[in-house]
Design a protein around this motif. Structure first.
Motif, short mmCIF file in Angstrom:
data_model
loop_
_atom_site.label_atom_id
_atom_site.label_comp_id
_atom_site.label_asym_id
_atom_site.label_seq_id
_atom_site.Cartn_x
_atom_site.Cartn_y
_atom_site.Cartn_z
N ILE A 248 3.77 10.20 -7.46
CA ILE A 248 4.76 10.54 -8.49
C ILE A 248 4.09 10.73 -9.84
CG2 ILE A 248 6.75 9.68 -9.80
CD1 ILE A 248 7.65 8.28 -7.20
N ALA A 249 3.06 9.88 -10.08
CA ALA A 249 2.38 9.94 -11.37
C ALA A 249 1.56 11.21 -11.55
CB ALA A 249 1.47 8.72 -11.54
N ARG A 250 1.22 11.90 -10.46
CA ARG A 250 0.39 13.10 -10.57
C ARG A 250 1.15 14.23 -11.25
NH1 ARG A 250 -2.31 12.99 -4.57
NH2 ARG A 250 -3.64 11.16 -4.92
N ARG B 93 0.82 -1.23 0.00
CA ARG B 93 0.00 0.00 0.00
C ARG B 93 0.84 1.27 0.00
NH1 ARG B 93 -4.94 1.09 4.24
NH2 ARG B 93 -5.87 2.87 3.14
N PRO B 94 1.89 1.37 0.85
CA PRO B 94 2.73 2.58 0.78
C PRO B 94 3.41 2.77 -0.57
CG PRO B 94 3.08 1.45 2.86
CD PRO B 94 2.27 0.54 1.99
N VAL B 95 3.91 1.67 -1.17
CA VAL B 95 4.56 1.78 -2.48
C VAL B 95 3.55 2.25 -3.53
CG1 VAL B 95 5.61 0.43 -4.34
CG2 VAL B 95 6.36 0.10 -1.98
N SER B 96 2.33 1.72 -3.47
CA SER B 96 1.29 2.13 -4.44
C SER B 96 0.97 3.61 -4.29
CB SER B 96 0.03 1.30 -4.23
OG SER B 96 0.29 -0.07 -4.45
N ARG B 97 0.91 4.09 -3.03
CA ARG B 97 0.63 5.51 -2.80
C ARG B 97 1.74 6.40 -3.37
NH1 ARG B 97 -1.69 5.82 3.41
NH2 ARG B 97 -3.83 5.12 2.94
#
Length: 258
Positions: free
Chosen positions: A256-258, A247-251
């Motif tokens: 970063i993608a934003r 979950r932290p890695v996905s967040r």
């Protein structure tokens, strides 16, 4: 992320990691303990099957085998015996909530003083049905006077049932008990009991039934408990990986993608 936030994150991560590792270690250890208990019961059950065809132990053989031990061993479990002695009727007790073929009743225990020695053994003499109207009203049980012969097999202490509080013990207390240990039985009636019991297998007599079920190994229960404990270990591991890693890695990737 500020330095203070990073420090807080590291401390929280360390605490959660240690807690998860502790939970996994404890539950996995309990699972392994249940597996070891299952292995012990398999050994005991195998001993029972191998002992069925052996000749009954004599009193001298039994006393010799018990020298220096404090509990029944797999080598003695379910060995057939034929004993002679005299009952001690004043020390008879009744174990409550014991079933035979779905009927509730009592196991009847009476000590037998063995002929030719000072040894005394607790004998599970048989079963009587419960009075459905008055729980404490017991069916009559005959206890012959003089020397008797008892055929049976060796066993450990009777299986324990759940009880909210320890029953009163000692002479003068109720003869009806929920559970019974050899040490407590010996202490209550000032008897020097052998560290095992004998389950009587003679034909029904004395007002008692002896339609005993074949002893079960009981390993299924321990395998079930082991599965539960290992399941808890797996659940803690999955939750840890999800909430602390995935979950932290996905967040972070989403930020970063934003």
């Amino acid at each position: 992320m500020s330095d203070e936030q990073r420090a807080h994150f590291r401390w929280r991560f360390a605490i959660v990691t240690l807690t998860a590792l502790l939970c996994i270690a404890v539950t996995a250890s309990l699972g392994r303990w249940q597996l070891s208990r299952a292995a012990q019961k398999r050994t005991l059950h195998a001993a029972m099957l191998s002992h069925q065809g052996l000749p009954p132990l004599t009193l001298l053989q039994l006393l010799g085998a018990l020298r220096g031990i404090h509990a029944i061993t797999p080598e003695l479990a379910y060995r057939r015996v034929q004993l002679r002695g005299e009952w001690i009727p004043g020390a008879t007790v009744y174990l409550d909530n014991r079933q035979i073929r779905g009927r509730s009743g009592f196991y009847v225990f009476t000590p037998l003083r063995l002929s030719g020695s000072q040894a005394i053994v607790a004998v599970q003499r048989g079963w009587i049905a419960r009075d459905m109207d008055v729980r404490t009203r017991l069916a009559p049980v005959q206890t012959p006077a003089g020397e008797v012969t008892v055929d049976g097999y060796l066993a450990g202490e009777p299986g324990r049932l759940f009880e909210f509080s320890g029953a009163a013990s000692g002479q003068g207390a109720s003869d009806i008990r929920q559970n019974l240990t050899i040490a407590a039985y010996a202490s209550d009636y000032s008897l020097d009991l052998l560290p095992l019991t004998v389950v009587q297998t003679d034909a029904a007599s004395d007002g008692l039934q002896r339609d005993w079920a074949a002893p079960d190994s009981g390993v299924a229960m321990h395998y079930g408990y082991a599965f539960q404990w290992f399941g808890f270990s797996a659940l803690v591991l999955v939750l840890y990986v999800w909430f602390q890693i995935i979950r932290p890695v996905s967040r972070r990737r989403a930020e970063i993608a934003r």
